[in-house]
Design a protein around this motif. Structure first.
Motif, short mmCIF file in Angstrom:
data_model
loop_
_atom_site.label_atom_id
_atom_site.label_comp_id
_atom_site.label_asym_id
_atom_site.label_seq_id
_atom_site.Cartn_x
_atom_site.Cartn_y
_atom_site.Cartn_z
N GLY A 266 11.89 4.98 -4.80
CA GLY A 266 12.13 4.02 -3.91
C GLY A 266 12.81 2.86 -3.36
O GLY A 266 13.26 1.70 -4.33
N PRO A 267 12.66 2.35 -2.09
CA PRO A 267 13.23 1.28 -1.59
C PRO A 267 12.16 0.21 -2.29
O PRO A 267 11.51 0.32 -2.77
N THR A 268 12.58 -1.51 -2.62
CA THR A 268 12.40 -2.29 -2.70
C THR A 268 11.04 -2.35 -1.22
O THR A 268 11.37 -2.46 -0.76
N ASP B 253 7.49 12.68 1.53
CA ASP B 253 6.55 10.70 0.74
C ASP B 253 7.64 10.20 1.83
O ASP B 253 6.55 8.75 2.09
N VAL B 254 8.95 10.42 2.95
CA VAL B 254 8.56 9.46 4.08
C VAL B 254 7.54 8.85 4.62
O VAL B 254 7.25 8.21 5.62
N ILE B 255 7.00 10.96 5.21
CA ILE B 255 6.01 10.25 6.49
C ILE B 255 5.19 10.26 5.84
O ILE B 255 4.24 8.95 7.05
N THR B 256 4.54 10.21 4.78
CA THR B 256 3.29 9.86 4.13
C THR B 256 3.26 8.45 3.79
O THR B 256 2.57 7.46 4.38
N GLY B 257 4.13 7.60 3.44
CA GLY B 257 4.43 6.18 3.26
C GLY B 257 4.58 5.75 5.21
O GLY B 257 3.56 4.82 4.78
N PRO C 10 3.68 8.03 -5.12
CA PRO C 10 4.30 7.67 -6.41
C PRO C 10 5.92 7.72 -6.50
O PRO C 10 6.37 7.39 -7.06
N HIS C 11 6.62 8.18 -5.53
CA HIS C 11 7.71 8.18 -5.60
C HIS C 11 8.77 7.33 -5.56
O HIS C 11 9.95 6.61 -5.70
N GLU D 55 0.82 -1.02 -0.05
CA GLU D 55 0.16 -0.14 -0.55
C GLU D 55 0.72 1.90 -0.17
O GLU D 55 0.86 2.45 -0.28
N ILE D 56 2.06 1.28 0.55
CA ILE D 56 2.43 2.00 0.83
C ILE D 56 3.42 2.82 -1.11
O ILE D 56 3.42 3.26 -1.05
N VAL D 57 3.36 1.57 -1.70
CA VAL D 57 4.41 1.75 -2.49
C VAL D 57 2.80 2.44 -3.56
O VAL D 57 3.11 2.76 -4.34
#
Length: 397
Positions: free
Chosen positions: A49-51, A100-104, A43-44, A37-39
């Motif tokens: 982003g990471p795997t 994006d980090v916080i959103t993820g 979008p980034h 769901e994070i992916v």
């Protein structure tokens, strides 16, 4: 009454412990779902982003702390906050924006909370879980604040390192005539964010003392242009080394910082490209003598050669220099003729005189100096003499 409160508190604790235990038992599938769901939501992460495996490990890394806070109502511990800062720094190193980090992070734990809420509803204990949400959200706020701090510190540190790399490149390039350090120059250019294989060009702007803030503002302005650039400073000048943008665009960015006298070297290739273009720009800047304008070595190189020849050319140039100083209107005519494509009419328009007047002045110049501006040697001698008499050449664009 107190006994009832104690029994209710014990019941709530038992319910929360069981919900958390169920979540732990399902950690593999839940972490995978959260990562997916994070992916999907960021979008980034989806593009750069990471795997998914990395995200699964991250969700699991913080899951225990989140469940502990949900169950006990306690704050995040020092170890958890330190891990959060490391996580923020790691994501910064991967080039992921803090937003994006916080959103993820919130997307991932929203997935976990919804799963726990569904099980609480099935068991008829939603009210108990809802009471625990404040502690859960409090823990999340502490952790995401630490993540942001770690990300910020990493980005700031990287900027300092990059700025140091840019200055190192400028320092190396500004050593005149040095050889044997081609590999060092190449590595310095790469560490400064440049591509040595693309060719390098230098812009030189005289300055008293540029603060870090001024350099950062210029670097940011250059970042809006195509290509890549490194800003640094030597004792008397601010330098830009880079590739990919036209000369006027870079000069315009420097002009916005009130650096209006800008010299530019040739675009050079090869192992010593940065040093060679800087040498060009330095020579053009010496002729410009701080006057406003864009001063191209590509145009001024004859004067550079003349200046470097020194006394050897004095007998050849001295008569014309003397006439240029005694008859400035004749020197003006020579300059206009040379700068307007050797066109009498264009030079006359430039000086706002009749073409016949312009022709007369060129003839008078020839009579007094013995040089004919319509020949290669005569034009070279005359144009150089005019600029020597003036003390510096006219800017070119």
């Amino acid at each position: 009454m107190s006994g009832e409160r104690e029994r209710w508190a014990g019941h709530k604790a038992g319910v929360l412990a069981e919900l958390c235990s169920q979540t732990i038992a399902r950690r593999v599938s839940l972490s995978t779902r959260a990562a997916e769901e994070i992916v999907a939501s960021t979008p980034h992460y989806r593009q750069h982003g990471p795997t998914v495996a990395d995200l699964v490990a991250t969700v699991w890394e913080f899951m225990v702390g989140w469940l502990t806070a949900t169950e006990s109502g306690g704050p995040a511990g020092p170890g958890e906050l330190a891990a959060a800062r490391r996580h923020g720094a790691r994501r910064a190193a991967q080039g992921i924006a803090v937003e994006d980090v916080i959103t993820g992070f919130y997307v991932g734990y929203r997935t976990l909370w919804r799963d726990m809420a569904d099980r609480a509803a099935e068991q008829g204990v939603s009210e108990i879980l809802l009471e625990a949400s404040e502690a859960s959200l409090g823990w999340m706020l502490e952790i995401t604040t630490a993540i942001s701090a770690g990300h910020h510190d990493a980005v700031a540190g990287r900027r300092v390192l990059t700025a140091a790399a840019r200055q190192r490149l400028v320092n190396l390039a500004s050593v005149p005539g040095a050889t044997g350090d081609a590999e060092e120059l190449r590595l310095a250019a790469e560490q400064a964010g440049l591509d040595p294989g693309a060719g390098l060009q230098c812009w030189w702007a005289p300055i008293g003392a540029a603060t870090g803030e001024v350099q950062a503002r210029i670097q940011a302005g250059l970042g809006l242009l195509p290509g890549a650039f490194a800003v640094g400073q030597v004792t008397t000048a601010l330098l830009v080394l880079g590739h990919g943008a036209d000369e006027e665009a870079v000069a315009a960015v420097l002009g916005e910082a009130d650096l209006t006298s800008v010299a530019v070297g040739l675009r050079r290739t090869g192992p010593y490209a940065a040093r060679e273009s800087l040498t060009d720009a330095r020579a053009a800047a010496a002729l410009a003598a701080g006057r406003a304008g864009l001063w191209r070595f590509a145009v001024l190189w004859p004067l550079v050669i003349t200046a470097s020849a020194g006394e050897r050319l004095e007998p050849l140039l001295a008569p014309a220099v003397t006439i240029a100083r005694e008859y400035p209107h004749l020197a003006e005519a020579v300059g206009a003729f040379a700068d307007r494509g050797l066109s009498v009419s264009a030079a006359a328009r430039r000086l706002n005189v009749h073409p016949n007047t312009l022709s007369y002045r060129l003839e008078r110049w020839q009579d007094l100096t013995g040089t004919d501006v319509r020949t290669v040697s005569g034009l070279t001698i005359s144009r150089t003499a005019v600029e020597i008499a003036a003390g510096s050449p006219a800017p070119n664009s």
